[in-house]
Design an enzyme around this catalytic site. Structure first.
Site, PDB file in Angstrom:
ATOM      1  CB  SER A   1     -12.311 -15.896  -5.677  1.00  0.00           C
ATOM      2  OG  SER A   1     -11.279 -15.238  -6.374  1.00  0.00           O
TER       3      SER A   1
ATOM      4  CE  LYS B   1      -2.660 -11.660  -5.609  1.00  0.00           C
ATOM      5  NZ  LYS B   1      -2.747 -11.567  -7.065  1.00  0.00           N
TER       6      LYS B   1
ATOM      7  CG  ASP C   1      -1.805 -14.030  -9.671  1.00  0.00           C
ATOM      8  OD1 ASP C   1      -2.998 -14.379  -9.727  1.00  0.00           O
ATOM      9  OD2 ASP C   1      -1.324 -13.416  -8.701  1.00  0.00           O
TER      10      ASP C   1
ATOM     11  CB  ALA D   1       8.783  -2.429 -12.240  1.00  0.00           C
ATOM     12  N   GLY D   2       5.880  -3.418 -10.133  1.00  0.00           N
ATOM     13  CA  GLY D   2       5.531  -3.752  -8.751  1.00  0.00           C
ATOM     14  C   GLY D   2       5.234  -5.240  -8.612  1.00  0.00           C
ATOM     15  N   GLY D   3       4.463  -5.576  -7.592  1.00  0.00           N
ATOM     16  CA  GLY D   3       4.159  -6.974  -7.295  1.00  0.00           C
ATOM     17  C   GLY D   3       3.399  -7.676  -8.410  1.00  0.00           C
TER      18      GLY D   3
ATOM     19  NE  ARG E   1       4.642   6.094 -11.718  1.00  0.00           N
ATOM     20  CZ  ARG E   1       3.878   6.233 -10.643  1.00  0.00           C
ATOM     21  NH1 ARG E   1       2.978   7.184 -10.612  1.00  0.00           N
ATOM     22  NH2 ARG E   1       4.001   5.416  -9.615  1.00  0.00           N
TER      23      ARG E   1
ATOM     24  CE  LYS F   1       8.643   1.381  -7.900  1.00  0.00           C
ATOM     25  NZ  LYS F   1       7.234   1.355  -7.555  1.00  0.00           N
TER      26      LYS F   1
ATOM     27  CE1 TYR G   1     -10.964  -9.327 -11.174  1.00  0.00           C
ATOM     28  CE2 TYR G   1     -13.200  -8.495 -11.191  1.00  0.00           C
ATOM     29  CZ  TYR G   1     -12.166  -9.131 -10.539  1.00  0.00           C
ATOM     30  OH  TYR G   1     -12.344  -9.573  -9.257  1.00  0.00           O
TER      31      TYR G   1
HETATM   32  P1  ATR Z   1       1.229  -4.146  -7.221  1.00  0.00           P
HETATM   33  O1  ATR Z   1       2.086  -4.551  -6.070  1.00  0.00           O
HETATM   34  O2  ATR Z   1      -0.164  -4.698  -7.215  1.00  0.00           O
HETATM   35  O3  ATR Z   1       1.894  -4.326  -8.542  1.00  0.00           O
HETATM   36  P2  ATR Z   1       1.993  -1.419  -6.809  1.00  0.00           P
HETATM   37  O4  ATR Z   1       3.377  -1.895  -6.545  1.00  0.00           O
HETATM   38  O5  ATR Z   1       1.337  -0.480  -5.863  1.00  0.00           O
HETATM   39  O6  ATR Z   1       0.971  -2.605  -7.034  1.00  0.00           O
HETATM   40  O7  ATR Z   1       1.949  -0.725  -8.226  1.00  0.00           O
HETATM   41  C1  ATR Z   1       2.491  -1.332  -9.353  1.00  0.00           C
HETATM   42  C2  ATR Z   1       3.112  -0.292 -10.219  1.00  0.00           C
HETATM   43  O8  ATR Z   1       2.131   0.596 -10.686  1.00  0.00           O
HETATM   44  C3  ATR Z   1       4.097   0.560  -9.489  1.00  0.00           C
HETATM   45  O9  ATR Z   1       5.363  -0.074  -9.506  1.00  0.00           O
HETATM   46  C4  ATR Z   1       4.091   1.828 -10.320  1.00  0.00           C
HETATM   47  O10 ATR Z   1       5.096   1.686 -11.269  1.00  0.00           O
HETATM   48  P3  ATR Z   1       6.350   2.692 -11.421  1.00  0.00           P
HETATM   49  O11 ATR Z   1       6.437   3.471 -10.128  1.00  0.00           O
HETATM   50  O12 ATR Z   1       7.493   1.766 -11.678  1.00  0.00           O
HETATM   51  O13 ATR Z   1       5.978   3.503 -12.587  1.00  0.00           O
HETATM   52  C5  ATR Z   1       2.786   1.767 -11.092  1.00  0.00           C
HETATM   53  N1  ATR Z   1       1.882   2.891 -10.863  1.00  0.00           N
HETATM   54  C6  ATR Z   1       1.153   3.156  -9.770  1.00  0.00           C
HETATM   55  N2  ATR Z   1       0.400   4.264  -9.956  1.00  0.00           N
HETATM   56  C7  ATR Z   1       0.661   4.705 -11.200  1.00  0.00           C
HETATM   57  C8  ATR Z   1       0.204   5.802 -11.998  1.00  0.00           C
HETATM   58  N3  ATR Z   1      -0.694   6.678 -11.535  1.00  0.00           N
HETATM   59  N4  ATR Z   1       0.680   5.909 -13.253  1.00  0.00           N
HETATM   60  C9  ATR Z   1       1.571   5.034 -13.733  1.00  0.00           C
HETATM   61  N5  ATR Z   1       2.054   3.986 -13.028  1.00  0.00           N
HETATM   62  C10 ATR Z   1       1.603   3.832 -11.784  1.00  0.00           C
END
Ligand code: ATR
Length: 271
Positions: free
Chosen positions: A17, A66, A102, A128-130, A152, A156, A217
């Site tokens: 950034s 965030k 974003d 389905a995370g942040g 998975r 979520k 990236y």
């Molecule tokens: P962020 O908040 O940046 O989105 P996060 O919540 O830690 O990061 O991760 C986002 C998603 O990555 C998680 O919700 C998880 O999804 P699911 O549990 O719903 O499948 C997914 N995730 C993390 N590690 C993973 C892995 N090794 N394989 C597949 N999905 C993964």
């Protein structure tokens, strides 16, 4: 007078950034300084107060701040409210206003840099995370034929799909249950790439001409994009374009002028 901006994160040393915003500033002739400041999660609140007092004009927020920053904002834009996350803070007389650029950054990269239309297309978002939460509203606003949100486990995706269902056609799913479906655009919003992994997915998901896009990236994007090439994606893209586009949106919120992103993206690809 030189205006002060920064990206706050932990770790933050790798952030691109500062480079992006100094290129923007040079392009539009703005007098500003943009730093990367490492901030531990438990020190975010006091840091924001201290940097407000020190006169800073705005921030970008990256991991892990965030979501936590939402509660520290004096006001929020609707995009940040829907995302439940902020990536941009704008100084106002009463405190920090939070916004989230974003998702618009992703949509702009897809449309303007990659020439991908989303309207009427089948879109799959993995994870389905942040990160997923931050892009769903702008993606749904483009009116895809359907947006499938896959994880998975079902819980979520179900929770997020319920939260966003008023904004468009969104369907929760598990990775395994995707078998037999096909998509024009598959966006990796999981954090698996940070652990050197790609999500485990059934074969045959890419329709003819489909694009695989990773929100990350560099190294973190490699496992998914490599898998995607092998699984039949005709095109692949990492999230560097999104990074530059979300930065341009933030810059516009701060300075009232939108820099040109093309030359900056080209410069970053050369670095
Ligand atoms: P962020 O908040 O940046 O989105 P996060 O919540 O830690 O990061 O991760 C986002 C998603 O990555 C998680 O919700 C998880 O999804 P699911 O549990 O719903 O499948 C997914 N995730 C993390 N590690 C993973 C892995 N090794 N394989 C597949 N999905 C993964």
């Amino acid at each position: 007078m030189t205006s002060l901006y920064a990206v706050l994160g932990q770790p933050v040393a790798h952030s691109r950034s500062p480079r992006i915003h100094s290129l923007f500033a040079a392009q539009v002739g703005a007098q500003l300084r943009y730093e990367a400041i490492e901030v531990a999660p438990e020190r975010l609140a006091e840091t924001l107060t201290a940097l407000y007092a020190a006169g800073y004009a705005g921030f970008n927020l990256t991991l892990p701040h965030k979501t936590a920053a939402v509660a520290l904002c004096e006001s929020l834009g609707t995009r940040a409210e829907h995302a439940g996350a902020v990536n941009t803070l704008i100084r106002t007389p009463g405190g920090w206003r939070g916004d989230n650029t974003d998702g618009v950054g992703l949509v702009r990269d897809l449309r303007h840099n990659l020439g991908v239309a989303i309207a009427g297309r089948r879109v799959l978002v993995l994870g389905a995370g942040g990160a997923a939460r931050g892009i769903l509203e702008p993606l749904l606003a483009e009116r895809p034929q359907e947006l499938v949100l896959s994880g998975r486990n079902p819980w979520k995706p179900e929770e997020l799909a319920t939260a966003f269902k008023a904004l468009g056609n969104i369907r929760p799913c598990t990775h395994l249950a995707l078998k037999g479906d096909q998509f024009d655009l598959i966006v990796n919003a999981t954090s698996a790439g940070h652990h050197g992994q790609a999500p485990r997915l059934p074969p045959g998901l890419f329709a003819a001409g489909a694009l695989a896009y990773d929100l990350n990236y560099g190294k973190a994007a490699a496992p998914f994009l490599e898998w995607a090439r092998g699984a039949g994606a005709e095109r692949v893209a990492d999230g560097l374009g999104m990074l530059v586009e979300q930065a341009a949106e933030s810059f516009q919120l701060w300075r009232g002028v939108r820099p040109e992103t093309g030359p900056v993206l080209a410069a970053l690809r050369q670095d």
